[in-house]
Design a protein around this motif. Structure first.
Motif, mmCIF file in Angstrom:
data_model
loop_
_atom_site.group_PDB
_atom_site.id
_atom_site.type_symbol
_atom_site.label_atom_id
_atom_site.label_comp_id
_atom_site.label_asym_id
_atom_site.label_seq_id
_atom_site.Cartn_x
_atom_site.Cartn_y
_atom_site.Cartn_z
ATOM 1 N N VAL A 75 0.833 -1.208 0.000
ATOM 2 C CA VAL A 75 0.000 0.000 0.000
ATOM 3 C C VAL A 75 0.866 1.256 0.000
ATOM 4 O O VAL A 75 0.631 2.194 -0.775
ATOM 5 N N ALA A 76 1.884 1.294 0.854
ATOM 6 C CA ALA A 76 2.747 2.475 0.948
ATOM 7 C C ALA A 76 3.470 2.723 -0.368
ATOM 8 O O ALA A 76 3.526 3.871 -0.849
ATOM 9 N N ALA A 77 4.025 1.678 -0.968
ATOM 10 C CA ALA A 77 4.748 1.831 -2.232
ATOM 11 C C ALA A 77 3.816 2.351 -3.329
ATOM 12 O O ALA A 77 4.176 3.247 -4.104
ATOM 13 N N THR A 78 2.599 1.812 -3.374
ATOM 14 C CA THR A 78 1.639 2.228 -4.398
ATOM 15 C C THR A 78 1.227 3.678 -4.214
ATOM 16 O O THR A 78 1.190 4.464 -5.183
ATOM 17 N N SER A 92 -6.270 15.434 -3.158
ATOM 18 C CA SER A 92 -6.289 13.975 -3.203
ATOM 19 C C SER A 92 -5.084 13.356 -2.503
ATOM 20 O O SER A 92 -5.070 12.151 -2.231
ATOM 21 N N ILE A 93 -4.075 14.171 -2.213
ATOM 22 C CA ILE A 93 -2.919 13.684 -1.462
ATOM 23 C C ILE A 93 -3.315 13.404 -0.003
ATOM 24 O O ILE A 93 -2.754 12.515 0.654
ATOM 25 N N LEU A 94 -4.288 14.170 0.506
ATOM 26 C CA LEU A 94 -4.656 14.064 1.923
ATOM 27 C C LEU A 94 -5.106 12.663 2.341
ATOM 28 O O LEU A 94 -4.666 12.170 3.378
ATOM 29 N N PRO A 95 -6.002 12.001 1.581
ATOM 30 C CA PRO A 95 -6.370 10.648 2.012
ATOM 31 C C PRO A 95 -5.181 9.690 2.018
ATOM 32 O O PRO A 95 -5.105 8.804 2.865
ATOM 33 N N LEU A 100 -1.400 6.436 5.255
ATOM 34 C CA LEU A 100 -0.025 6.111 5.645
ATOM 35 C C LEU A 100 0.208 6.344 7.137
ATOM 36 O O LEU A 100 0.849 5.526 7.810
ATOM 37 N N LEU A 101 -0.304 7.459 7.656
ATOM 38 C CA LEU A 101 -0.128 7.750 9.082
ATOM 39 C C LEU A 101 -0.838 6.717 9.952
ATOM 40 O O LEU A 101 -0.320 6.309 11.004
ATOM 41 N N THR A 167 -10.450 4.716 7.452
ATOM 42 C CA THR A 167 -9.124 4.565 8.050
ATOM 43 C C THR A 167 -9.002 5.419 9.307
ATOM 44 O O THR A 167 -8.497 4.972 10.341
ATOM 45 N N PHE A 168 -9.478 6.663 9.214
ATOM 46 C CA PHE A 168 -9.411 7.577 10.358
ATOM 47 C C PHE A 168 -10.246 7.033 11.517
ATOM 48 O O PHE A 168 -9.789 7.019 12.670
ATOM 49 N N TYR A 169 -11.430 6.569 11.195
ATOM 50 C CA TYR A 169 -12.323 6.066 12.248
ATOM 51 C C TYR A 169 -11.754 4.811 12.909
ATOM 52 O O TYR A 169 -11.708 4.714 14.141
ATOM 53 N N THR A 170 -11.341 3.833 12.075
ATOM 54 C CA THR A 170 -10.813 2.592 12.643
ATOM 55 C C THR A 170 -9.494 2.831 13.365
ATOM 56 O O THR A 170 -9.194 2.176 14.364
ATOM 57 N N GLY A 171 -8.699 3.779 12.863
ATOM 58 C CA GLY A 171 -7.439 4.104 13.537
ATOM 59 C C GLY A 171 -7.698 4.663 14.927
ATOM 60 O O GLY A 171 -7.015 4.292 15.898
ATOM 61 N N TRP A 172 -8.680 5.547 15.021
ATOM 62 C CA TRP A 172 -9.039 6.098 16.323
ATOM 63 C C TRP A 172 -9.609 5.015 17.236
ATOM 64 O O TRP A 172 -9.335 4.988 18.438
ATOM 65 N N ASP A 173 -10.380 4.087 16.659
ATOM 66 C CA ASP A 173 -10.963 2.992 17.427
ATOM 67 C C ASP A 173 -9.858 2.105 18.015
ATOM 68 O O ASP A 173 -9.910 1.729 19.187
ATOM 69 N N TYR A 174 -8.859 1.790 17.191
ATOM 70 C CA TYR A 174 -7.723 0.998 17.674
ATOM 71 C C TYR A 174 -6.955 1.757 18.751
ATOM 72 O O TYR A 174 -6.530 1.182 19.756
#
Length: 200
Positions: A75-78, A92-95, A100-101, A167-174
């Motif tokens: 994912v990061a390489a792509t 579009s860079i923001l998502p 990545l973060l 991603t933001f939601y699940t990241g915060w959940d984790y």
């Protein structure tokens, strides 16, 4: 166990990364479609390696170690190549940054909690995030080389924004779950330290 089929599928996901990256440097439609095909095949192995490992009772420590790393590397390489070749521009860079973060955050969180012998289970929402993200990146790899009648880049970009929101939601959940274990660990250590001082 490194040569078991599930682990070989995981390793193939890592091995395909240089090929996908290299094809970005070929400004031809066949290269974009080949890169997308290789990427799609790698994504499919992400499901098969885990399924086969469980079905054949071939789950291993190295497999559990390599599987998430292979996903994150792909994912990061792509994302980096999409940004570098201007298939992701402007907002579009923001998502891509959010995704990545989050990967860095969750990796650090998993490493810390592993030291506490606490697992971080993958939620169904996180699985949906991964699926949408994979599809979106596939569209973006093809980009402007796609059929004229189909807004390939637009579909990929919208999908990436949806994936970033999940991603933001699940990241915060984790993170919230991780903080719960961290907060519980601190009082336990403090109580143990007080007990040791009293015994001394």
């Amino acid at each position: 166990m490194l040569t078991s089929l599930p682990n070989l599928l995981t390793l193939s996901r890592i091995a395909v990364i240089p090929l996908v990256v290299g094809l970005f440097y070929v400004p031809e439609a066949w290269a974009a479609y080949t890169a997308c095909s290789l990427y799609a095949a790698a994504c499919i192995t992400d499901w098969f390696d885990g399924y086969l490992a469980r079905a054949w009772a071939q789950e291993s420590v190295i497999g559990k170690f390599l599987d998430p790393i292979a996903d994150k590397l792909l994912v990061a390489a792509t994302l980096i190549m999409l940004a570098g070749f201007h298939r992701l521009t402007g907002l579009s860079i923001l998502p891509a940054v959010v995704i990545l973060l989050r990967e860095v955050l969750v990796s650090g969180l998993r490493e810390y909690l592993a030291g506490l012998h606490v697992g971080v289970p993958v939620t169904w929402l996180a699985k949906w995030k991964t699926t949408i993200q994979m599809i979106a990146l596939g569209f973006l790899i093809v980009g402007d080389y796609g059929p004229v009648e189909l807004p390939v880049t637009f579909i990929g970009t919208v999908g990436l924004w949806i994936a970033a929101a999940l991603t933001f939601y699940t990241g915060w959940d984790y993170m919230r779950a991780g903080l719960t274990h961290m907060m519980a660990e601190q009082p336990a250590k403090s109580a143990a330290a007080r007990s040791a001082r009293s015994a001394g």
